[in-house]
Design an enzyme around this catalytic site. Structure first.
Site, PDB file in Angstrom:
ATOM      1  CB  VAL A   1       0.272  -0.617  12.213  1.00  0.00           C
ATOM      2  CG1 VAL A   1       1.020   0.277  11.255  1.00  0.00           C
ATOM      3  CG2 VAL A   1      -1.212  -0.281  12.167  1.00  0.00           C
ATOM      4  CG  MET A   2      -3.799  -3.212  14.307  1.00  0.00           C
ATOM      5  SD  MET A   2      -5.593  -3.343  14.531  1.00  0.00           S
ATOM      6  CE  MET A   2      -6.152  -3.592  12.862  1.00  0.00           C
TER       7      MET A   2
ATOM      8  CE  LYS B   1      -7.143   0.671   3.790  1.00  0.00           C
ATOM      9  NZ  LYS B   1      -5.888   1.000   4.502  1.00  0.00           N
TER      10      LYS B   1
ATOM     11  CB  CYS C   1      -3.936  -2.333   4.386  1.00  0.00           C
ATOM     12  SG  CYS C   1      -2.996  -2.663   5.905  1.00  0.00           S
TER      13      CYS C   1
ATOM     14  CD  GLU D   1      -2.476   0.939   2.928  1.00  0.00           C
ATOM     15  OE1 GLU D   1      -2.094   0.057   3.739  1.00  0.00           O
ATOM     16  OE2 GLU D   1      -3.429   1.697   3.161  1.00  0.00           O
TER      17      GLU D   1
END
Ligand code: ACM
Length: 264
Positions: free
Chosen positions: A175-176, A115, A148, A41
């Site tokens: 990020v998670m 997105k 994502c 991304e």
């Protein structure tokens, strides 16, 4: 069919450097025989923007922008299909967190996806996607595209699978920690392959988890990247596996659905 993820570390707001870096990894993936290459991304712009002005300074039109032209040129030069995330500015100045798909024929541009499920501060800068979930028939396969955080909504991959996708291309800036464990299950429940191309590194205190993942319709992890290194993962897929939705002689994962009971 051989497919690849490019796991890389873009530098925030430095498009030229990011395109040069991507060029090197696309060449490496193509040299290893990949026919479809998925990039992260926002691979060209970086992710952790502070202001709308920052996004505007790097976002481009699709297809009439430098990033799409670069991807189309790479596709033509190496004879490959590419799916990559990028910041889009439309003709009215609206911003989208988008993905572009390019291929080796004609102008090279095939299409784009915007997105749909924006994550956290993305909502401050980007409009939610308005093009729906799209499946691109590239001849050798049908490619569904999501970006994502879309993975968190099972409806996203289900919609793409019901529309006929064999492979889900999933540019990411995760990020998670959950997606590398969840994506094989998404692939299993939809009987498709998935290619999550994630980034590594840190931007303004936000760390990205790497672990780009290629998963099979049987929930196998066919390739997984490291947590912190730039690298290319290449895998050979047998698409028949994704086209057979049968679990046994009496169950078929699509035909056995009971949508009349799936609303609240
Ligand atoms: C994300 O959607 N980039 C977490």
């Amino acid at each position: 069919m051989k497919v690849a993820y490019v796991q890389m570390e873009p530098r925030l707001l430095d498009v030229n450097r990011n395109l040069s870096k991507a060029e090197k990894f696309i060449r490496e993936a193509a040299a290893k025989g990949a026919e479809l290459i998925v990039l992260p991304e926002l691979f060209d712009t970086g992710y952790n923007f502070q202001s709308r002005e920052e996004v505007e300074s790097v976002a481009m039109e699709i297809p009439d922008g430098e990033t799409t032209e670069f991807l189309a040129e790479q596709s033509r030069e190496h004879g490959v299909f590419i799916v990559a995330g990028t910041a889009e500015k439309d003709e009215k100045g609206k911003l989208y967190n988008s993905a572009v798909i390019t291929g080796p024929l004609g102008s090279g541009y095939i299409g784009k996806y915007r997105k749909i499920h924006l994550f956290y501060r993305e909502k401050l800068f980007f409009e939610p996607g308005n093009l729906g979930f799209r499946v691109f028939n590239i001849g050798i396969a049908k490619i569904g595209v999501m970006i994502c955080f879309d993975w968190f909504f099972p409806e996203a991959m289900r919609t793409l699978a019901l529309k006929g996708a064999d492979i889900i291309a999933h540019p990411s800036n995760l990020v998670m920690p959950y997606a590398p464990r969840a994506m094989p299950i998404r692939a299993l429940e939809n009987r498709v392959f998935s290619i999550t191309a994630n980034r590594v590194g840190e931007e303004r205190g936000l760390r990205f988890i790497g672990k780009s993942t290629i998963a099979s319709p049987k929930a196998e992890i066919l390739a997984m990247g490291s947590e912190d290194r730039e690298e290319v993962g290449v895998v050979e897929l047998s698409l028949e596996e994704a086209r057979n939705k049968r679990i046994n002689e009496l169950n078929d994962v699509f035909r056995d659905r009971r949508p009349e009971f799936y609303f609240v």
